[in-house]
Design an enzyme around this catalytic site. Structure first.
Site, PDB file in Angstrom:
ATOM      1  N   TYR A  11      79.849  93.485  44.299  1.00  0.00           N
ATOM      2  CA  TYR A  11      78.821  93.578  43.214  1.00  0.00           C
ATOM      3  C   TYR A  11      78.581  94.799  42.769  1.00  0.00           C
ATOM      4  O   TYR A  11      78.876  95.038  41.540  1.00  0.00           O
ATOM      5  CB  TYR A  11      77.819  92.661  43.550  1.00  0.00           C
ATOM      6  CG  TYR A  11      76.731  92.674  42.836  1.00  0.00           C
ATOM      7  CD1 TYR A  11      76.803  92.354  41.303  1.00  0.00           C
ATOM      8  CD2 TYR A  11      75.244  92.643  43.311  1.00  0.00           C
ATOM      9  CE1 TYR A  11      75.714  92.212  40.549  1.00  0.00           C
ATOM     10  CE2 TYR A  11      74.049  92.356  42.454  1.00  0.00           C
ATOM     11  CZ  TYR A  11      74.216  92.437  41.390  1.00  0.00           C
ATOM     12  OH  TYR A  11      73.278  92.343  40.398  1.00  0.00           O
ATOM     13  N   VAL A  12      77.845  95.683  43.377  1.00  0.00           N
ATOM     14  CA  VAL A  12      77.250  97.138  42.936  1.00  0.00           C
ATOM     15  C   VAL A  12      78.710  97.821  42.822  1.00  0.00           C
ATOM     16  O   VAL A  12      78.582  98.563  41.791  1.00  0.00           O
ATOM     17  CB  VAL A  12      76.414  97.555  43.939  1.00  0.00           C
ATOM     18  CG1 VAL A  12      75.678  98.885  43.266  1.00  0.00           C
ATOM     19  CG2 VAL A  12      75.067  96.516  44.128  1.00  0.00           C
ATOM     20  N   THR A  35      84.843  90.787  51.467  1.00  0.00           N
ATOM     21  CA  THR A  35      84.011  90.310  50.592  1.00  0.00           C
ATOM     22  C   THR A  35      84.007  90.291  49.144  1.00  0.00           C
ATOM     23  O   THR A  35      83.337  89.715  48.313  1.00  0.00           O
ATOM     24  CB  THR A  35      82.293  90.540  51.054  1.00  0.00           C
ATOM     25  OG1 THR A  35      82.125  91.854  51.239  1.00  0.00           O
ATOM     26  CG2 THR A  35      82.154  90.110  52.500  1.00  0.00           C
ATOM     27  N   GLY A  36      84.501  91.359  48.789  1.00  0.00           N
ATOM     28  CA  GLY A  36      84.809  91.694  47.490  1.00  0.00           C
ATOM     29  C   GLY A  36      85.889  91.099  46.861  1.00  0.00           C
ATOM     30  O   GLY A  36      86.680  90.076  47.417  1.00  0.00           O
ATOM     31  N   PHE A  71      80.018 102.199  48.939  1.00  0.00           N
ATOM     32  CA  PHE A  71      79.226 101.002  48.994  1.00  0.00           C
ATOM     33  C   PHE A  71      79.919 100.046  49.883  1.00  0.00           C
ATOM     34  O   PHE A  71      78.966  98.994  50.212  1.00  0.00           O
ATOM     35  CB  PHE A  71      79.357 100.265  47.471  1.00  0.00           C
ATOM     36  CG  PHE A  71      79.209 101.082  46.342  1.00  0.00           C
ATOM     37  CD1 PHE A  71      77.817 101.018  45.910  1.00  0.00           C
ATOM     38  CD2 PHE A  71      79.896 102.038  45.850  1.00  0.00           C
ATOM     39  CE1 PHE A  71      77.344 101.865  45.036  1.00  0.00           C
ATOM     40  CE2 PHE A  71      79.732 102.668  44.306  1.00  0.00           C
ATOM     41  CZ  PHE A  71      78.172 102.717  44.220  1.00  0.00           C
ATOM     42  N   ALA A  72      81.136 100.440  50.494  1.00  0.00           N
ATOM     43  CA  ALA A  72      81.388  99.227  51.479  1.00  0.00           C
ATOM     44  C   ALA A  72      80.566  99.052  52.643  1.00  0.00           C
ATOM     45  O   ALA A  72      80.046  99.792  53.253  1.00  0.00           O
ATOM     46  CB  ALA A  72      82.875  99.734  51.957  1.00  0.00           C
ATOM     47  N   THR A 115      69.372 101.361  51.661  1.00  0.00           N
ATOM     48  CA  THR A 115      68.517 100.097  51.329  1.00  0.00           C
ATOM     49  C   THR A 115      66.952 100.123  51.687  1.00  0.00           C
ATOM     50  O   THR A 115      66.693 100.896  52.580  1.00  0.00           O
ATOM     51  CB  THR A 115      69.022  98.859  52.207  1.00  0.00           C
ATOM     52  OG1 THR A 115      68.481  97.805  52.067  1.00  0.00           O
ATOM     53  CG2 THR A 115      69.342  99.192  53.621  1.00  0.00           C
ATOM     54  N   TYR A 139      70.984  95.159  60.002  1.00  0.00           N
ATOM     55  CA  TYR A 139      71.375  95.428  58.916  1.00  0.00           C
ATOM     56  C   TYR A 139      70.649  96.823  58.379  1.00  0.00           C
ATOM     57  O   TYR A 139      71.253  97.838  58.075  1.00  0.00           O
ATOM     58  CB  TYR A 139      71.267  94.458  57.868  1.00  0.00           C
ATOM     59  CG  TYR A 139      71.638  94.947  56.502  1.00  0.00           C
ATOM     60  CD1 TYR A 139      72.770  95.437  55.831  1.00  0.00           C
ATOM     61  CD2 TYR A 139      70.372  94.961  55.519  1.00  0.00           C
ATOM     62  CE1 TYR A 139      72.987  96.043  54.661  1.00  0.00           C
ATOM     63  CE2 TYR A 139      70.637  95.572  54.034  1.00  0.00           C
ATOM     64  CZ  TYR A 139      71.777  95.895  53.830  1.00  0.00           C
ATOM     65  OH  TYR A 139      72.045  96.623  52.414  1.00  0.00           O
ATOM     66  N   ASP A 289      60.774  88.147  56.450  1.00  0.00           N
ATOM     67  CA  ASP A 289      60.419  88.815  54.976  1.00  0.00           C
ATOM     68  C   ASP A 289      59.185  89.320  55.211  1.00  0.00           C
ATOM     69  O   ASP A 289      58.056  88.787  55.384  1.00  0.00           O
ATOM     70  CB  ASP A 289      60.365  87.417  54.188  1.00  0.00           C
ATOM     71  CG  ASP A 289      61.903  86.769  53.403  1.00  0.00           C
ATOM     72  OD1 ASP A 289      62.776  87.783  53.924  1.00  0.00           O
ATOM     73  OD2 ASP A 289      62.023  85.699  53.273  1.00  0.00           O
TER      74      ASP A 289
HETATM   75  N1  UFG Z   1      63.737  83.545  48.462  1.00  0.00           N
HETATM   76  C1  UFG Z   1      63.318  82.378  48.265  1.00  0.00           C
HETATM   77  N2  UFG Z   1      64.414  81.336  48.218  1.00  0.00           N
HETATM   78  C2  UFG Z   1      65.569  81.626  48.264  1.00  0.00           C
HETATM   79  C3  UFG Z   1      66.026  83.076  48.328  1.00  0.00           C
HETATM   80  C4  UFG Z   1      65.003  84.051  48.451  1.00  0.00           C
HETATM   81  O1  UFG Z   1      62.310  81.958  48.285  1.00  0.00           O
HETATM   82  O2  UFG Z   1      66.484  80.658  48.115  1.00  0.00           O
HETATM   83  C5  UFG Z   1      62.452  84.669  48.588  1.00  0.00           C
HETATM   84  C6  UFG Z   1      62.880  85.376  49.728  1.00  0.00           C
HETATM   85  O3  UFG Z   1      62.175  84.780  50.904  1.00  0.00           O
HETATM   86  C7  UFG Z   1      61.960  86.636  49.437  1.00  0.00           C
HETATM   87  C8  UFG Z   1      62.711  86.994  48.141  1.00  0.00           C
HETATM   88  O4  UFG Z   1      63.000  85.504  47.367  1.00  0.00           O
HETATM   89  O5  UFG Z   1      60.978  86.495  49.526  1.00  0.00           O
HETATM   90  C9  UFG Z   1      63.752  87.854  47.812  1.00  0.00           C
HETATM   91  O6  UFG Z   1      64.701  87.454  48.465  1.00  0.00           O
HETATM   92  P1  UFG Z   1      66.291  87.965  48.562  1.00  0.00           P
HETATM   93  O7  UFG Z   1      67.086  87.400  49.680  1.00  0.00           O
HETATM   94  O8  UFG Z   1      66.715  87.864  46.991  1.00  0.00           O
HETATM   95  O9  UFG Z   1      65.973  89.442  48.859  1.00  0.00           O
HETATM   96  P2  UFG Z   1      65.281  90.355  49.978  1.00  0.00           P
HETATM   97  O10 UFG Z   1      64.172  90.974  49.596  1.00  0.00           O
HETATM   98  O11 UFG Z   1      65.334  89.473  51.271  1.00  0.00           O
HETATM   99  O12 UFG Z   1      66.518  91.229  50.420  1.00  0.00           O
HETATM  100  C10 UFG Z   1      66.771  92.393  49.560  1.00  0.00           C
HETATM  101  C11 UFG Z   1      68.140  93.056  49.582  1.00  0.00           C
HETATM  102  C12 UFG Z   1      68.710  93.129  51.235  1.00  0.00           C
HETATM  103  C13 UFG Z   1      67.643  93.997  51.713  1.00  0.00           C
HETATM  104  C14 UFG Z   1      66.426  93.753  51.630  1.00  0.00           C
HETATM  105  C15 UFG Z   1      65.395  94.459  52.222  1.00  0.00           C
HETATM  106  O13 UFG Z   1      68.578  91.992  49.162  1.00  0.00           O
HETATM  107  O14 UFG Z   1      69.865  93.625  51.101  1.00  0.00           O
HETATM  108  O15 UFG Z   1      65.977  93.438  50.213  1.00  0.00           O
HETATM  109  O16 UFG Z   1      64.481  94.042  53.044  1.00  0.00           O
HETATM  110  F1  UFG Z   1      68.066  94.167  52.933  1.00  0.00           F
END
Ligand code: UFG
Length: 326
Positions: A11-12, A35-36, A71-72, A115, A139, A289
């Protein structure tokens, strides 16, 4: 410059490859396509298929590369908790192979996708680059270990490295204005965990409802706040970082906007953009989270003059256009 882009079919990486080509650079993509997607590699870039461990030294040796954009990676937080060895080996191990191939070939610049997960649960918001790094999953820990290795390679071997710590990347790179075209690049994960594509899949009819994970967080509307950044803005930062690599120095910059949107606000924006009611249901919290993840964007603004230009509406609109075209 002649550039190696690892993970340039993702993606990125694919978006940044296209921006690098547009800026007049020569791009070779190294990607094992685990995954790409081969068709995400932009026209004009040469694709070498393979892992960093198997191919990096062969590709770099004697080929006159000026820099690497790395990025990989494996990037599923949940999977990293289940199978940490995949992340230590796949992220740290593979990156060490790349760094050593760079050292041997005399390639002296690298821009790395780090990240926000390196910080873990923040003590204070917005997060500055000097905040404690206490990742809460393998991760984030594996990415932090790569940051550490970069600092060592800078100190010991004179490499100039920049780590860009992404917050929440979203949106797509569209080649036409407002319509999806053949050269567009966006999120196409086989396992989609990210919020915006999952919400938009409801509007597309691929899912009945979106789950909002938790509504009892200490935030204004009870759902998590995240700092979203458009993938095209993110790419612009990589081009600036490439020029900012300085010998024997490892620099770290957050890539975020300095403000956050809640899960509810994101869902609402997706409703506005798509015109679809997008049913949403509240589910239990997703383990791990943090309530709020917002970057301080000051350091990169001051040092590199970078600031995001595209807001959440543009991110959702572009992601929506991209998804409809697939
Ligand atoms: N969420 C939902 N429903 C979904 C998916 C996500 O409510 O179906 C919520 C998650 O709980 C979170 C927010 O939406 O509160 C964002 O979630 P994402 O999965 O989109 O992103 P994250 O913040 O969890 O993850 C991002 C990056 C990761 C990185 C992380 C750092 O995508 O690669 O931030 O904590 F590790």
């Amino acid at each position: 410059m002649k550039l190696l882009v690892t993970g340039g079919a993702g993606y990125v990486g694919s978006v940044v490859s296209a921006q690098l080509l547009e800026a007049g650079h020569e791009v070779v993509v190294l990607d094992d396509l685990s995954t790409g997607h081969e068709d995400a590699v932009p026209e004009g870039a040469r694709l070498v298929r393979g892992t960093l461990r198997d191919k990096a030294s062969e590709v770099l040796a004697g080929a006159g590369f000026d820099a690497v954009l790395h990025f990989a990676a494996k990037s599923l937080v949940g999977e990293s908790v289940q199978k940490p060895w995949l992340y230590w080996d796949g992220n740290l191990g593979e990156s060490l192979s790349l760094l050593d191939a760079m050292r041997t070939a005399g390639v002296r610049r690298i821009v790395f996708s780090s990240t926000a997960a390196t910080y873990g649960e923040p003590e204070t918001t917005p997060i500055v680059e000097t905040a404690p790094t206490r990742p809460t999953n393998p991760y984030g820990a594996s990415k932090l270990a790569i940051d550490t290795a970069l600092a060592e390679y800078a100190r010991l071997f004179g490499i100039g490295a920049v780590s860009l710590r992404y917050f929440n990347v979203a949106g797509a790179r569209l080649t036409g204005s407002g319509t999806s075209g053949a050269g567009d690049q966006g999120e196409r994960h086989a396992v989609e965990t990210h919020l915006i594509p999952n919400v938009l899949k409801v509007a597309l009819g691929e899912k009945d409802a979106v789950s909002m994970f938790g509504e009892d967080y200490p935030t204004p509307d009870g759902t998590c706040l995240r700092d979203y950044i458009h993938v095209v803005d993110l790419g612009v930062a990589h081009l600036l970082a490439l020029d900012a690599c300085a010998p024997s120095t490892h620099q770290i910059f957050n890539l975020g906007s300095g403000s956050g949107y809640s899960v509810r606000e994101v869902v609402e924006m997706c409703r506005e953009v798509t015109g679809h009611p997008i049913p949403a249901e509240v589910s239990p919290r997703r383990p791990g989270d943090p309530a709020v993840l917002v970057a301080s964007a000051e350091k990169i603004r001051t040092a590199l003059g970078w600031k995001p230009e595209r807001d959440l509406r543009v991110m959702v609109t572009d992601a929506w256009t991209f998804l409809q075209g697939r």
